[in-house]
Each structure stands twice: as structure tokens, then as C-alpha cells.
Write a protein that holds these residues in place. Structure first.
Motif, PDB file in Angstrom:
ATOM      1  N   ARG A   1       9.237  95.054  59.459  1.00  0.00           N
ATOM      2  CA  ARG A   1       9.586  94.242  60.639  1.00  0.00           C
ATOM      3  C   ARG A   1       8.325  93.659  61.285  1.00  0.00           C
ATOM      4  NH1 ARG A   1      13.206  98.425  61.500  1.00  0.00           N
ATOM      5  NH2 ARG A   1      11.773  99.448  62.949  1.00  0.00           N
ATOM      6  N   GLU A   2       7.316  94.508  61.432  1.00  0.00           N
ATOM      7  CA  GLU A   2       6.073  94.047  62.051  1.00  0.00           C
ATOM      8  C   GLU A   2       5.379  92.999  61.181  1.00  0.00           C
ATOM      9  OE1 GLU A   2       2.227  96.474  62.756  1.00  0.00           O
ATOM     10  OE2 GLU A   2       3.478  96.751  64.537  1.00  0.00           O
ATOM     11  N   LEU A   3       5.397  93.198  59.879  1.00  0.00           N
ATOM     12  CA  LEU A   3       4.807  92.228  58.968  1.00  0.00           C
ATOM     13  C   LEU A   3       5.484  90.879  59.121  1.00  0.00           C
ATOM     14  CD1 LEU A   3       3.014  91.400  56.547  1.00  0.00           C
ATOM     15  CD2 LEU A   3       4.834  92.256  55.065  1.00  0.00           C
ATOM     16  N   GLU A   4       6.804  90.863  59.127  1.00  0.00           N
ATOM     17  CA  GLU A   4       7.540  89.598  59.274  1.00  0.00           C
ATOM     18  C   GLU A   4       7.276  88.955  60.627  1.00  0.00           C
ATOM     19  OE1 GLU A   4       9.111  87.707  57.015  1.00  0.00           O
ATOM     20  OE2 GLU A   4       8.323  89.212  55.650  1.00  0.00           O
ATOM     21  N   GLU A   5       7.222  89.766  61.671  1.00  0.00           N
ATOM     22  CA  GLU A   5       7.003  89.233  63.015  1.00  0.00           C
ATOM     23  C   GLU A   5       5.648  88.537  63.147  1.00  0.00           C
ATOM     24  OE1 GLU A   5       6.688  90.815  67.638  1.00  0.00           O
ATOM     25  OE2 GLU A   5       7.406  92.177  66.082  1.00  0.00           O
ATOM     26  N   TRP A   6       4.630  89.073  62.495  1.00  0.00           N
ATOM     27  CA  TRP A   6       3.266  88.569  62.657  1.00  0.00           C
ATOM     28  C   TRP A   6       2.725  87.877  61.411  1.00  0.00           C
ATOM     29  CZ3 TRP A   6       1.680  88.197  67.411  1.00  0.00           C
ATOM     30  CH2 TRP A   6       2.258  89.021  68.360  1.00  0.00           C
ATOM     31  N   LYS A   7       3.580  87.652  60.421  1.00  0.00           N
ATOM     32  CA  LYS A   7       3.131  87.074  59.153  1.00  0.00           C
ATOM     33  C   LYS A   7       2.483  85.705  59.338  1.00  0.00           C
ATOM     34  CE  LYS A   7       4.804  86.595  54.436  1.00  0.00           C
ATOM     35  NZ  LYS A   7       5.993  86.799  53.583  1.00  0.00           N
ATOM     36  N   GLU A   8       3.095  84.860  60.142  1.00  0.00           N
ATOM     37  CA  GLU A   8       2.551  83.517  60.340  1.00  0.00           C
ATOM     38  C   GLU A   8       1.138  83.584  60.916  1.00  0.00           C
ATOM     39  OE1 GLU A   8       3.579  79.455  62.822  1.00  0.00           O
ATOM     40  OE2 GLU A   8       5.219  80.817  62.320  1.00  0.00           O
ATOM     41  N   LEU A   9       0.940  84.426  61.905  1.00  0.00           N
ATOM     42  CA  LEU A   9      -0.395  84.572  62.488  1.00  0.00           C
ATOM     43  C   LEU A   9      -1.372  85.160  61.463  1.00  0.00           C
ATOM     44  CD1 LEU A   9      -2.266  84.364  64.937  1.00  0.00           C
ATOM     45  CD2 LEU A   9      -1.529  86.686  65.571  1.00  0.00           C
ATOM     46  N   SER A  10      -0.914  86.151  60.708  1.00  0.00           N
ATOM     47  CA  SER A  10      -1.770  86.747  59.679  1.00  0.00           C
ATOM     48  C   SER A  10      -2.239  85.709  58.667  1.00  0.00           C
ATOM     49  CB  SER A  10      -1.018  87.863  58.944  1.00  0.00           C
ATOM     50  OG  SER A  10      -0.714  88.916  59.810  1.00  0.00           O
ATOM     51  N   LEU A  11      -1.309  84.879  58.221  1.00  0.00           N
ATOM     52  CA  LEU A  11      -1.640  83.876  57.213  1.00  0.00           C
ATOM     53  C   LEU A  11      -2.410  82.690  57.786  1.00  0.00           C
ATOM     54  CD1 LEU A  11       1.649  83.935  55.123  1.00  0.00           C
ATOM     55  CD2 LEU A  11      -0.545  85.039  54.600  1.00  0.00           C
ATOM     56  N   SER A  12      -2.397  82.539  59.098  1.00  0.00           N
ATOM     57  CA  SER A  12      -3.118  81.427  59.712  1.00  0.00           C
ATOM     58  C   SER A  12      -4.636  81.567  59.576  1.00  0.00           C
ATOM     59  CB  SER A  12      -2.748  81.304  61.194  1.00  0.00           C
ATOM     60  OG  SER A  12      -3.327  82.363  61.952  1.00  0.00           O
ATOM     61  N   THR A  13      -5.090  82.720  59.145  1.00  0.00           N
ATOM     62  CA  THR A  13      -6.538  82.949  59.023  1.00  0.00           C
ATOM     63  C   THR A  13      -7.087  82.592  57.642  1.00  0.00           C
ATOM     64  OG1 THR A  13      -6.248  85.253  58.333  1.00  0.00           O
ATOM     65  CG2 THR A  13      -6.404  84.818  60.710  1.00  0.00           C
ATOM     66  N   VAL A  14      -6.207  82.153  56.741  1.00  0.00           N
ATOM     67  CA  VAL A  14      -6.638  81.787  55.387  1.00  0.00           C
ATOM     68  C   VAL A  14      -7.442  80.489  55.458  1.00  0.00           C
ATOM     69  CG1 VAL A  14      -5.836  81.130  53.082  1.00  0.00           C
ATOM     70  CG2 VAL A  14      -4.652  82.934  54.357  1.00  0.00           C
ATOM     71  N   ALA A  15      -8.544  80.458  54.738  1.00  0.00           N
ATOM     72  CA  ALA A  15      -9.398  79.256  54.718  1.00  0.00           C
ATOM     73  C   ALA A  15      -8.599  78.057  54.212  1.00  0.00           C
ATOM     74  CB  ALA A  15     -10.609  79.493  53.838  1.00  0.00           C
ATOM     75  N   ASP A  16      -8.877  76.886  54.765  1.00  0.00           N
ATOM     76  CA  ASP A  16      -8.125  75.673  54.430  1.00  0.00           C
ATOM     77  C   ASP A  16      -8.265  75.275  52.968  1.00  0.00           C
ATOM     78  OD1 ASP A  16      -7.211  75.455  57.022  1.00  0.00           O
ATOM     79  OD2 ASP A  16      -8.867  74.147  57.637  1.00  0.00           O
TER      80      ASP A  16
END
Length: 109
Positions: free
Chosen positions: A72-87
Motif C-alpha cells: 500500500r505504501e509503495l503504491e501511495e508513494w510510487k510516483e514520488l519515488s520514480l520522480s527521482t529517476v534521471a531524465d
């Protein structure tokens, strides 16, 4: 049977530790030591034993609850987690990581 008092952080009579102990302690133990012994013998003979072996319904229920909480926590914050990937990262790395960590045995388990 020896009864050991709970550490101070867990001795609240209304807290989760006390509630859990009240639930699982009773006239009939929820675990069978003979079955535990058989399970340990079985696992000792296994070609590929698990890194972690949960024994008993209480252990399985607690672990399943924790896994559900992590999901649940992974899904809730997944977008923010993945936002740190280099462009300019090569996104095919994701598939390689999935393959690497889907294996039963990997260097990080």
C-alpha cells in the motif's frame, strides 16, 4: 513455563504487544512443538530452503499484514519515488532489474 516480563516499551496493558499476547496465550498453545520439529527436519533436507521460514499462523498473518502495508505504501508513494529517476536514464534497466530480482537466488537476498 517461564514467564518473562515485557520490556518497558511493550508493557502497556492496552498496547498492541499485550493485546497480541492475550490473543495467542490460552489453555491450548497455538503452536505444536512436534510439528515445528518436523517442519525444521523437512527444511533441513530441502535443496533450496527459504531464507526466512515463518512457522505458525501468527507468524504468517503478521508477515502478510506487513507485506500488505508495504505494498500500500509503495503504491501511495510510487510516483514520488520514480520522480527521482534521471531524465536521460535508459529505461530498459527496469526490465533487467525485474529479471534480476525475480530470480529465486540473487546476490542481494
Amino acid at each position: 513455563m517461564v514467564t518473562v516480563p515485557l520490556p518497558g516499551a511493550y508493557d502497556d496493558p492496552q498496547g498492541p504487544a499485550a493485546s497480541f499476547l492475550q490473543l495467542v496465550k490460552g489453555p491450548v498453545p497455538i503452536g505444536d512443538p512436534h510439528k515445528v520439529a518436523r517442519a525444521l527436519i523437512t527444511i533441513s533436507k530441502a535443496a533450496n530452503p527459504p531464507l526466512r521460514l515463518l512457522l505458525g499462523m501468527d507468524a504468517v498473518v503478521v508477515a502478510e499484514g506487513k507485506l500488505n502495508e508495504i505494498r500500500r505504501e509503495l503504491e501511495e508513494w510510487k510516483e514520488l519515488s520514480l520522480s527521482t529517476v534521471a531524465d536521460d536514464v535508459d529505461t530498459t534497466i527496469v526490465e533487467q532489474l525485474k529479471v534480476m530480482f525475480a530470480k529465486e537466488e540473487n546476490a542481494w537476498s
